[in-house]
Motif scaffolding. Structure first.
Motif, PDB file in Angstrom:
ATOM      1  N   ASP B 181      68.138   8.623  24.041  1.00 29.88           N
ATOM      2  CA  ASP B 181      69.390   8.220  23.393  1.00 29.88           C
ATOM      3  C   ASP B 181      69.595   6.707  23.545  1.00 29.88           C
ATOM      4  O   ASP B 181      69.973   6.013  22.596  1.00 29.88           O
ATOM      5  N   GLY B 182      69.289   6.222  24.761  1.00 28.14           N
ATOM      6  CA  GLY B 182      69.421   4.785  25.026  1.00 28.14           C
ATOM      7  C   GLY B 182      68.471   3.968  24.161  1.00 28.14           C
ATOM      8  O   GLY B 182      68.848   2.908  23.625  1.00 28.14           O
ATOM      9  N   MET B 183      67.236   4.459  24.009  1.00 24.97           N
ATOM     10  CA  MET B 183      66.240   3.760  23.183  1.00 24.97           C
ATOM     11  C   MET B 183      66.698   3.701  21.718  1.00 24.97           C
ATOM     12  O   MET B 183      66.607   2.655  21.056  1.00 24.97           O
ATOM     13  N   LEU B 184      67.202   4.850  21.242  1.00 29.78           N
ATOM     14  CA  LEU B 184      67.585   4.926  19.827  1.00 29.78           C
ATOM     15  C   LEU B 184      68.879   4.166  19.535  1.00 29.78           C
ATOM     16  O   LEU B 184      69.120   3.757  18.395  1.00 29.78           O
ATOM     17  N   ALA B 185      69.691   3.989  20.575  1.00 28.61           N
ATOM     18  CA  ALA B 185      70.991   3.339  20.378  1.00 28.61           C
ATOM     19  C   ALA B 185      70.885   1.813  20.352  1.00 28.61           C
ATOM     20  O   ALA B 185      71.867   1.127  20.065  1.00 28.61           O
ATOM     21  N   SER B 200      61.631   0.845  16.087  1.00 29.39           N
ATOM     22  CA  SER B 200      61.577   1.034  14.631  1.00 29.39           C
ATOM     23  C   SER B 200      60.267   1.724  14.229  1.00 29.39           C
ATOM     24  O   SER B 200      59.393   1.970  15.056  1.00 29.39           O
ATOM     25  N   GLY B 201      60.183   2.034  12.957  1.00 27.99           N
ATOM     26  CA  GLY B 201      58.958   2.588  12.381  1.00 27.99           C
ATOM     27  C   GLY B 201      58.588   3.953  12.936  1.00 27.99           C
ATOM     28  O   GLY B 201      59.458   4.795  13.221  1.00 27.99           O
ATOM     29  N   LEU B 202      57.277   4.142  13.119  1.00 29.01           N
ATOM     30  CA  LEU B 202      56.746   5.432  13.586  1.00 29.01           C
ATOM     31  C   LEU B 202      57.290   5.786  14.974  1.00 29.01           C
ATOM     32  O   LEU B 202      57.612   6.944  15.263  1.00 29.01           O
ATOM     33  N   THR B 205      60.608   7.254  14.672  1.00 28.13           N
ATOM     34  CA  THR B 205      60.535   8.627  14.155  1.00 28.13           C
ATOM     35  C   THR B 205      60.142   9.596  15.268  1.00 28.13           C
ATOM     36  O   THR B 205      60.716  10.679  15.410  1.00 28.13           O
ATOM     37  N   ILE B 206      59.149   9.138  16.088  1.00 24.62           N
ATOM     38  CA  ILE B 206      58.701  10.003  17.205  1.00 24.62           C
ATOM     39  C   ILE B 206      59.846  10.224  18.191  1.00 24.62           C
ATOM     40  O   ILE B 206      60.110  11.355  18.613  1.00 24.62           O
ATOM     41  N   TYR B 207      60.558   9.153  18.524  1.00 24.43           N
ATOM     42  CA  TYR B 207      61.702   9.277  19.445  1.00 24.43           C
ATOM     43  C   TYR B 207      62.769  10.203  18.877  1.00 24.43           C
ATOM     44  O   TYR B 207      63.360  11.011  19.600  1.00 24.43           O
ATOM     45  N   GLU B 208      62.999  10.079  17.580  1.00 23.95           N
ATOM     46  CA  GLU B 208      64.021  10.932  16.953  1.00 23.95           C
ATOM     47  C   GLU B 208      63.619  12.410  17.020  1.00 23.95           C
ATOM     48  O   GLU B 208      64.446  13.278  17.288  1.00 23.95           O
ATOM     49  N   VAL B 231      68.909  18.603   8.960  1.00 19.49           N
ATOM     50  CA  VAL B 231      67.777  19.458   8.579  1.00 19.49           C
ATOM     51  C   VAL B 231      66.650  19.314   9.613  1.00 19.49           C
ATOM     52  O   VAL B 231      66.084  20.308  10.086  1.00 19.49           O
ATOM     53  N   ARG B 232      66.362  18.057   9.994  1.00 21.83           N
ATOM     54  CA  ARG B 232      65.320  17.830  11.001  1.00 21.83           C
ATOM     55  C   ARG B 232      65.730  18.457  12.344  1.00 21.83           C
ATOM     56  O   ARG B 232      64.911  19.005  13.064  1.00 21.83           O
ATOM     57  N   TYR B 233      67.019  18.353  12.617  1.00 25.39           N
ATOM     58  CA  TYR B 233      67.585  18.944  13.845  1.00 25.39           C
ATOM     59  C   TYR B 233      67.254  20.436  13.901  1.00 25.39           C
ATOM     60  O   TYR B 233      66.765  20.949  14.903  1.00 25.39           O
TER      61      TYR B 233
END
Lengths: 304, 258
Positions: B181-185, B200-202, B205-208, B231-233
């Motif tokens: 969460d910290g990385m994505l925020a 960012s980038g791939l 996406t992997i983190y998400e 949907v991904r969730y």
């Protein structure tokens, strides 16, 4: 003879040890099969295999003619009840609730059987006491009661007398006998309390180090018991001469004591010994116990 | 399997554990409402409060599933089911379904209390459609949690160990979720310049995906009522449920039952 359970070269290997080694047994229908072996001989491993709790590493077994690899083996297990190691029940529930749960599990249409089974195993007065507060004997009886739900043809009891007081042992023994005689339930009992087993078993399987040493009926076991006569005399050399002349098997244990393994005519022996100037000091007939028979089968050494 | 499920489900409610952990979750819902109502000097929006107790849900679910199924192993009930002719598949999946339903009921009690109190205490900024969407996402997360803890307990097969492993995994998932969460925020721009630490980038996406597969990552999104890719969730949760069930069932099938 019709067998409810047969095993053929059944093996179970754990990491380093071979718990069962090409084990073969035959449990006749309607019998009380005493499964005899010391701790670690492989009794519980076999029971766990038959109950489907573990899988064999080799060999096979058939339960009511259904092969262990068959898809129907789980279905045929519904015809059996078992207590493996310790009785299994919901500790927070009463005896009645436990039996109802087992009925639900088996899909029984009603709970009419509950009171009858509780009465049969002597738990009719257990009331609202939770199973966790039962005595060891009551827990054992509750385990048997749960195993009896579904009206099984085969009951497997793993060390059912363990930890019970003398009264509890008698009660469980009477229960096993009544289930076998009145309900025609085939019972397999594993135990190392051999004197108790000798009171109920109609057939025996002797297991040692994962292998079946011998299977025998109770009558065969009794016939195989070596009856022996202990004799104390003044001169065992004279006794040996007389017994040799009579062609009787014997064993000299000291200079005054000996064991005679064949039937002897006491008067004849006394007359012949008197001629040799040997006096009989005492004489006693002894019968081998199941325990000593088992030890003679598997060999003394490291056995109790 | 229905007979087994019926027994397991009855057993779930018979035992005190379900009620203890549900009480814990309800208490945390009441506590969050009280804290938000008394501590803030402005009117708090309802969407900040409704799903806030979900932050604790992973721990409560771990304890519930670990205790209930673990006790089945310790009391010999699993052994008894198999002696009674039940297949390993039915034993595994009946436990999974019963655990899932137990967790869902615990979740519903919590959310009802949270929403019931929140609607009277806070500014209602949650449209009905959004509420419904997040309640449904909550169901998905609960199934994910139940699949993870059921897998662990059925593999471990011992109450104390199962509880220890489930709680351990609950905390691992929590720390993973906080980290991701910290990385994505991290903001893309900082002080008017591109933030070099922005993921960012791939990699993003992997983190998400990791955040979405992790049930505690999902719970974190629920607690904030923010889900950018519902949907991904759902897909990630389904993948996790499928994977856990296959692994759990596969290992359980080969397991020696003690």
């Amino acid at each position: 003879m019709e067998y409810v359970l047969e095993t053929n070269n059944l093996s179970k290997k754990y990491k380093d040890s071979l718990a069962l080694d090409r084990f073969t047994m035959h449990v006749p229908k309607g019998s009380v099969y005493g499964f005899v072996g010391q701790n670690g001989a492989g009794k519980t491993t076999l029971i766990r295999l038959v109950c489907g709790l573990i899988k064999p590493t080799g060999g096979e077994y058939t339960l009511y003619g259904v092969h262990s690899d068959s898809k129907d083996i789980a279905k045929v297990r519904r015809r059996m009840g078992a207590i493996v190691e310790t009785p299994s029940f919901y500790a927070e529930m009463t005896a009645k609730e436990n039996l109802r749960q087992q009925g639900l599990l088996l899909g029984l249409p009603s709970f009419d059987y509950v009171d009858e089974i509780l009465k049969l195993v002597g738990l009719g007065n257990a009331g609202k006491k939770k199973a966790k507060n039962f005595s060891l004997g009551m827990k054992q009886r509750l385990g048997i009661a749960i195993a009896l739900v579904g009206d099984p043809d085969l009951l497997i009891l793993d060390e059912p007398m363990n930890g019970l007081d003398p009264q509890g042992i008698v009660e469980i023994r009477e229960l096993i006998l009544s289930l076998n005689r009145e309900r025609q339930i085939t019972v397999i009992i594993s135990s190392h309390i051999l004197d108790e087993l000798a009171r109920v078993a109609t057939h025996y399987g002797f297991i040692d180090k994962g292998r079946m040493v011998k299977e025998m009926s109770a009558r065969e076991v009794e016939a195989a018991y070596r009856k022996r006569t202990y004799i104390k005399v003044t001169d065992t050399k004279a006794l040996a001469r007389v017994l040799d002349d009579m062609n009787i098997t014997y064993e000299i244990s000291s200079d005054k004591e000996a064991y005679v393994f064949d039937k002897i005519g006491v008067s004849q022996l006394a007359i012949l010994l008197e001629k040799e100037k040997c006096e009989i000091l005492s004489m006693q007939e002894k019968e081998e116990s199941l325990e000593s028979f088992y030890i003679s089968l598997v060999g003394g050494g490291d056995h109790v | 399997m229905f007979k087994l499920f019926r027994v397991d489900f009855y057993h779930m409610f018979y035992k005190k554990w379900f009620w203890i952990f549900t009480a814990f979750m309800v208490a945390s819902a009441v506590g969050f409402c009280a804290m938000q109502y008394t501590a803030m000097d402005y009117v708090v929006a309802l969407d900040r409060v409704i799903f806030l107790p979900m932050a604790f849900f992973g721990i409560a679910a771990a304890a519930l599933v670990g205790m209930v199924i673990g006790e089945d192993f310790s009391d010999g009930i699993v052994k008894n089911k198999m002696i009674s002719g039940k297949s390993r598949a039915s034993v595994y999946f009946a436990n999974l379904v019963a655990s899932t339903l137990g967790c869902i009921l615990m979740y519903l009690f919590t959310i009802m209390i949270s929403y019931g109190m929140g609607i009277h205490l806070f500014e209602n900024n949650v449209p009905f459609e959004k509420l419904l969407l997040f309640i449904c996402l909550g169901f998905v997360t609960i199934c994910n949690y139940a699949a993870v803890y059921c897998m662990v307990t059925m593999i471990v097969g011992n109450k104390s160990l199962a509880l220890m492993f489930c709680m351990g995994i609950a905390f691992v998932l929590l720390f993973l979720s906080i980290h991701v969460d910290g990385m994505l925020a991290r903001p893309e721009m900082k002080d008017g310049q591109i933030n070099p630490f922005y993921v960012s980038g791939l990699k993003r996406t992997i983190y998400e995906w990791i955040h979405d597969i992790n049930p505690t990552g999902q719970a974190a999104q629920l607690s904030q009522m923010e889900c950018l890719f519902p949907v991904r969730y759902v897909i990630a949760a389904l993948l996790s449920i499928l994977l856990c069930s296959l692994v759990g069932y596969g290992v359980f099938c080969r397991k020696d039952i003690k």
